[in-house]
Design an enzyme around this catalytic site. Structure first.
Site, PDB file in Angstrom:
ATOM      1  N   ASP A 158     -53.251  33.272 -11.039  1.00 54.22           N
ATOM      2  CA  ASP A 158     -54.339  33.408 -11.999  1.00 54.22           C
ATOM      3  C   ASP A 158     -55.417  32.349 -11.723  1.00 54.22           C
ATOM      4  OD1 ASP A 158     -55.699  34.460 -14.138  1.00 54.22           O
ATOM      5  OD2 ASP A 158     -54.047  34.301 -15.559  1.00 54.22           O
ATOM      6  N   ASP A 219     -58.740  41.552 -18.549  1.00 55.41           N
ATOM      7  CA  ASP A 219     -57.386  41.931 -18.973  1.00 55.41           C
ATOM      8  C   ASP A 219     -57.388  43.208 -19.806  1.00 55.41           C
ATOM      9  OD1 ASP A 219     -56.475  39.638 -17.805  1.00 55.41           O
ATOM     10  OD2 ASP A 219     -55.865  38.654 -19.666  1.00 55.41           O
TER      11      ASP A 219
END
Ligand SMILES: *[C@@H]1O[C@H](CO)[C@@H](O)[C@H](O)[C@H]1NC(C)=O
Ligand SMILES: *[C@@H]1O[C@H](CO)[C@@H](O)[C@H](O)[C@H]1NC(C)=O
Ligand SMILES: *[C@@H]1O[C@H](CO)[C@@H](O)[C@H](O)[C@H]1NC(C)=O
Length: 434
Positions: A158, A219
């Site tokens: 990430d 997301d």
């Protein structure tokens, strides 16, 4: 060249252009904790849903016992909030001792004994998005080695708390470090999602050389708004995105939220259909212990899975966008076959959309079409007008087979060869069905 020879040539030549770890020649499939379980670490009050080894063992048992594994769903992926807030005395990441008392190695062995694979999560900034220890540049080597020591099979990197300059160094450095461990570890990069997902800030040639898959965009959430927003972004940018994908290197529009709370039945079928068109990784984020049979049937649809997993690995495109709110999507498949999706953005009633195969660029005569959700089949002449009835926010999805052989054409015309068993399976079905 014979189509089969062409398929083989493409299959053999494509991986050389991708990250050279031999992994993910078709999009990965499995289960990922994030969307459904987030950073729930409250095991005292929410023991069934907190991020702990029990959650991952429960989901592994479901993949193994409920027919998911046989269909290709083989990854169990940990996301954020798995680790202790401090590194160990040797400077290594360690799992939270209360929530993962057995440690990650024990968990990965539990999965491997069942033919499943483990994915884990890290972040290239100083902290993960959830505030756990990150893996900045000076920790790349030691953390890659720790994951290899734990026999991990996939790593998602990430990008919270890192800047563009650090990312330019960190994402390639992690690719090198994972390779240097000698353990094949699939590599998922969130890098493009932190740089807007588009050139010039994002270099998809480079991503294909260093990562197996990458998150391009924000997301996913458990809502139709979110799913539709992702669909729109990916197909509006298809000219940039489709050439980037191929065996070993995939665009990742994020998890499947089918089986959760936000999507209707029709919308769930739409997500599955369009993720297959996009050659997207199929990571479910849901509760496999309590999933409804209707959600399970969508996720376990063999025909759609085989379309998603087609060995050519060509990402599909939107080919028609009607002002009335109907889109048509096409993905070319091996054996001269294709997948077609008719999608309705409408909110009134089932829409009767009228078109013909030749309007959709199928011009080789007579085709066999199979509705992948109803299993109904038909033969269609390219020039014939047909009508599909598409429910609001839903899809009709077809598997379109190669044109009938010339010698069989007269049978089709005479309407004699309509049964599935009469057809030439070997020519019509994806490789995974042979
Ligand atoms: C590391 O990279 C080399 C060269 O690109 C490749 O041949 C090898 O299979 C890779 N090893 C692993 C474990 O990924
Ligand atoms: C990015 O972070 C590094 C520290 O790791 C710092 O030196 C650099 O100035 C930062 N760059 C930008 C553009 O903020
Ligand atoms: C993108 O990356 C490739 C491979 O690393 C490189 O050859 C190319 O120059 C890069 N393109 C741009 C515009 O930076």
């Amino acid at each position: 060249m014979h189509p089969a020879a062409l398929v083989l040539a493409l299959a053999l030549s494509a991986p050389a252009l991708a990250l050279d770890n031999g992994l993910m020649l078709t999009p990965p499939m499995g289960w990922l904790a994030w969307e459904r379980y987030r950073c729930d670490i409250d095991c005292a009050n929410d023991p069934k849903n907190c991020i702990s080894e029990n959650l991952f063992i429960d989901m592994a048992d479901r993949l193994y016992e409920d027919g998911w594994k046989e269909l290709g769903y083989s990854f169990i992926n940990i996301d954020d909030c798995w680790s202790s807030k401090v590194r160990d005395k040797q400077g290594r990441l360690q799992a939270d001792p209360k929530r993962f008392p057995g440690g990650i190695l024990k968990l990965s062995r539990y999965l491997h004994e069942r033919g499943l694979k483990l994915g884990i999560y890290g972040d290239m900034g100083t902290l993960t998005c959830g505030g756990y220890p990150g893996t900045p540049l000076d920790k790349v080597k030691i953390d890659a080695q720790t994951f290899a020591d734990w026999e991990v099979d996939m790593f998602k990197y990430d990008g919270c708390y890192s800047n563009a300059t650090e990312q330019e160094k960190g994402y390639p450095a992690m690719s090198v470090a994972l390779n240097a461990t000698g353990r094949p570890i699939a590599y998922s990069c969130s890098w493009p999602a932190y740089q807007g997902g588009l050139p010039p800030k994002v270099n998809y040639t480079e991503l294909g050389q260093i990562c197996n898959l990458w998150r391009n965009y924000g997301d996913i959430e458990d809502s139709w708004d979110s799913v539709l927003n992702i669909i729109n972004w990916f197909f509006e940018n298809q000219d940039v995105l489709t050439p980037a994908a191929g065996p070993g290197k995939w665009n990742d529009p994020d998890m499947l939220v089918i089986g959760d709370f936000g999507l209707s039945y029709e919308q769930s079928r739409t997500q599955m259909a369009l993720w297959a068109i996009m050659a997207a990784p199929l990571f479910m984020s849901n509760d496999l212990r309590t999933i409804s049979s209707s959600a399970r049937a969508i996720l376990q649809n063999k025909m759609i899975i085989s379309i998603n997993q087609d060995q050519l690995g060509i990402q599909g495109r939107r080919i028609v966008k009607e002002k009335i709110g109907i889109d048509v999507y096409l993905r070319p498949l091996s054996h001269n076959c294709s997948a077609l999706v008719f999608f309705s953005r409408r909110s009134d009633m089932p829409y009767r959309y009228s078109t013909s195969l030749s309007k959709l660029n199928f011009t080789a005569g007579v085709y066999k079409v199979m509705d992948v959700y109803s299993n109904k089949e038909d033969t269609l002449k390219d020039s014939s007008t047909f009508v599909v009835s598409i429910n609001p926010t839903g899809v009709v999805m077809w598997y379109v087979s190669a044109p009938a052989k010339p010698s069989l054409r007269h049978f089709f015309k005479a309407g004699k060869l309509r049964g599935y068993d009469d057809y030439d399976h070997a020519n019509a079905l994806p490789a995974s069905f042979l």
